[in-house]
Write an enzyme that holds these catalytic residues in place. Structure first.
Site, PDB file in Angstrom:
ATOM      1  N   PHE A  32       0.659  -1.332  -0.084  1.00 15.64           N
ATOM      2  CA  PHE A  32      -0.029   0.204  -0.021  1.00 15.64           C
ATOM      3  C   PHE A  32       0.871   1.207  -0.121  1.00 15.64           C
ATOM      4  O   PHE A  32       0.376   2.417  -0.574  1.00 15.64           O
ATOM      5  CB  PHE A  32      -0.747  -0.099   1.337  1.00 15.64           C
ATOM      6  CG  PHE A  32      -1.077   1.034   2.083  1.00 15.64           C
ATOM      7  CD1 PHE A  32      -2.270   1.965   2.106  1.00 15.64           C
ATOM      8  CD2 PHE A  32      -0.132   1.687   3.004  1.00 15.64           C
ATOM      9  CE1 PHE A  32      -2.316   2.889   3.099  1.00 15.64           C
ATOM     10  CE2 PHE A  32      -0.263   2.717   3.581  1.00 15.64           C
ATOM     11  CZ  PHE A  32      -1.277   3.380   3.771  1.00 15.64           C
ATOM     12  N   SER A  33       1.969   1.223   0.456  1.00 17.80           N
ATOM     13  CA  SER A  33       2.745   2.395   0.996  1.00 17.80           C
ATOM     14  C   SER A  33       3.232   3.256  -0.395  1.00 17.80           C
ATOM     15  O   SER A  33       3.299   4.357  -0.186  1.00 17.80           O
ATOM     16  CB  SER A  33       4.194   2.077   1.660  1.00 17.80           C
ATOM     17  OG  SER A  33       3.722   1.167   2.883  1.00 17.80           O
ATOM     18  N   LYS A  82      11.700  -6.955   9.816  1.00 19.48           N
ATOM     19  CA  LYS A  82      11.619  -5.916  10.999  1.00 19.48           C
ATOM     20  C   LYS A  82      12.429  -6.281  12.051  1.00 19.48           C
ATOM     21  O   LYS A  82      12.624  -5.449  12.934  1.00 19.48           O
ATOM     22  CB  LYS A  82       9.981  -6.241  11.292  1.00 19.48           C
ATOM     23  CG  LYS A  82       8.813  -5.576  10.393  1.00 19.48           C
ATOM     24  CD  LYS A  82       7.741  -5.491  11.152  1.00 19.48           C
ATOM     25  CE  LYS A  82       6.701  -4.968  10.100  1.00 19.48           C
ATOM     26  NZ  LYS A  82       5.332  -4.721  10.605  1.00 19.48           N
ATOM     27  N   ASN A 103      10.000  -0.564  12.063  1.00 18.67           N
ATOM     28  CA  ASN A 103       9.098  -0.738  10.779  1.00 18.67           C
ATOM     29  C   ASN A 103       9.432   0.647  10.278  1.00 18.67           C
ATOM     30  O   ASN A 103       8.624   1.025   9.101  1.00 18.67           O
ATOM     31  CB  ASN A 103       7.844  -1.090  11.011  1.00 18.67           C
ATOM     32  CG  ASN A 103       7.103   0.027  11.534  1.00 18.67           C
ATOM     33  OD1 ASN A 103       7.678   0.578  12.530  1.00 18.67           O
ATOM     34  ND2 ASN A 103       5.883   0.488  10.915  1.00 18.67           N
ATOM     35  N   ASP A 118       4.422   0.710  14.356  1.00 16.85           N
ATOM     36  CA  ASP A 118       3.361  -0.248  14.515  1.00 16.85           C
ATOM     37  C   ASP A 118       2.712   0.121  15.756  1.00 16.85           C
ATOM     38  O   ASP A 118       1.493   0.014  16.037  1.00 16.85           O
ATOM     39  CB  ASP A 118       3.943  -1.678  14.213  1.00 16.85           C
ATOM     40  CG  ASP A 118       4.121  -1.937  12.758  1.00 16.85           C
ATOM     41  OD1 ASP A 118       3.435  -1.478  11.873  1.00 16.85           O
ATOM     42  OD2 ASP A 118       4.750  -3.082  12.644  1.00 16.85           O
ATOM     43  N   GLY A 145       7.765  -9.809  14.224  1.00 16.53           N
ATOM     44  CA  GLY A 145       8.026  -8.307  14.397  1.00 16.53           C
ATOM     45  C   GLY A 145       6.674  -7.632  14.742  1.00 16.53           C
ATOM     46  O   GLY A 145       6.676  -7.095  15.861  1.00 16.53           O
ATOM     47  N   TYR A 223      -4.772  -6.134   5.993  1.00 20.22           N
ATOM     48  CA  TYR A 223      -5.651  -5.047   5.180  1.00 20.22           C
ATOM     49  C   TYR A 223      -5.908  -5.505   3.820  1.00 20.22           C
ATOM     50  O   TYR A 223      -7.018  -4.877   3.099  1.00 20.22           O
ATOM     51  CB  TYR A 223      -5.013  -3.706   5.364  1.00 20.22           C
ATOM     52  CG  TYR A 223      -3.739  -3.449   4.486  1.00 20.22           C
ATOM     53  CD1 TYR A 223      -4.123  -3.026   3.029  1.00 20.22           C
ATOM     54  CD2 TYR A 223      -2.334  -3.942   4.977  1.00 20.22           C
ATOM     55  CE1 TYR A 223      -2.825  -2.954   2.160  1.00 20.22           C
ATOM     56  CE2 TYR A 223      -1.435  -3.730   4.197  1.00 20.22           C
ATOM     57  CZ  TYR A 223      -1.616  -3.334   2.936  1.00 20.22           C
ATOM     58  OH  TYR A 223      -0.372  -3.432   2.075  1.00 20.22           O
ATOM     59  N   GLY A 244      -6.681  -4.490   9.502  1.00 16.28           N
ATOM     60  CA  GLY A 244      -5.580  -3.642   9.761  1.00 16.28           C
ATOM     61  C   GLY A 244      -5.610  -2.346   8.994  1.00 16.28           C
ATOM     62  O   GLY A 244      -4.246  -1.758   8.902  1.00 16.28           O
TER      63      GLY A 244
END
Length: 261
Positions: A32-33, A82, A103, A118, A145, A223, A244
């Site tokens: 998604f980022s 992570k 993260n 997170d 993580g 998510y 999420g």
């Protein structure tokens, strides 16, 4: 702000104001980022900012990225790195130190500083679901993580928990050990495993879903898809469910807050 579907920004590196950010992990096909942050940069008029995915299977490949990306100012970290990124960092924020997972990384000169956003995202998204007048206990499915960040938040808020692992380990349950008494005792169940995440959309953690009740809360850090098999099966038993996505947005905004300081 919602990300623009399919957006791919290509910025030209022009001057010293250029800042590049990114995500390291493996695989990153459905991350998604990249779209989220590039959409954000456009909306803020930051044409000299760019976000890029760096798909690396082995954490040692981080060194190649650092050498080839002179404008890199920070990056997010996702599975499976992570925890194994920590030896490559120069400093750790207090929460990342306590959690034992990172993260978000900020690059200051040649110094890499690790953070755990997170923790912030999970806490802010979880607490509205929890009745503070009731003493609930939680099952954390998974030991990676993300599970460490979840455990940190639960402990901070006085919520007792036990982690569930595929393999026998001190202080943890195995999935085979989950019985009716376990389900009755732990009314908050949090999935921190990748089971159910695309492309594993037909998989779910091996727990006795038939024992869940409307008194249970099921939280999935995944998510995509919006409703995993885990959430669907919990919902069928009347449990309250949450995915999420809100946590993802919150931790992303916290990362941006850290980077722009």
């Amino acid at each position: 702000m919602q990300p623009i579907a399919g957006l791919k920004c290509c910025f030209i590196l022009k001057d010293s104001n250029m800042k590049k950010f990114g995500l390291i992990g493996y695989p990153l096909k459905n991350s998604f980022s990249e779209n989220y942050f590039n959409s954000k940069f456009l909306s803020l008029g930051l044409m000299d900012h760019e976000y890029q995915n760096f798909s690396i299977e082995h954490i040692e490949q981080l060194q190649e990225i650092l050498l080839s990306e002179p404008y890199l100012a920070g990056f997010n970290v996702t599975i499976p790195h992570k925890e194994n990124i920590i030896p490559f960092l120069d400093e750790l924020d207090a929460s990342a130190q306590e959690v034992g997972a990172v993260n978000c990384v900020k690059k200051v000169g040649k110094t890499l500083i690790g953070y755990n956003t997170d923790v912030y995202g999970f806490e802010k998204s979880l607490l509205p679901l929890v009745d503070k007048n009731k003493q609930i206990q939680a099952l954390i499915l998974g030991t990676g993580g993300a599970a460490k960040a979840v455990a940190y938040v639960l402990q901070k808020n006085g919520i007792k928990y036990v982690q569930v692992s595929r393999n026998p380990a001190f202080g943890k349950l195995t999935y085979a050990q989950i019985n009716p008494e376990t389900i009755a005792t732990y009314s908050l169940i949090i999935n921190c495993t990748p089971l159910g995440m695309f492309p594993l959309i037909n998989e779910s953690p091996n727990i006795p879903y038939q024992l869940l009740t409307p008194n249970h809360i099921a939280y999935d850090l995944i998510y995509l898809p919006v409703e995993t098999q885990f959430l669907q099966r919990c919902k069928q038993q009347g449990a309250a469910t949450k995915n999420g996505l809100e946590m993802l947005h919150l931790q992303a905004e916290k990362s941006w807050e850290i980077w722009k300081r």
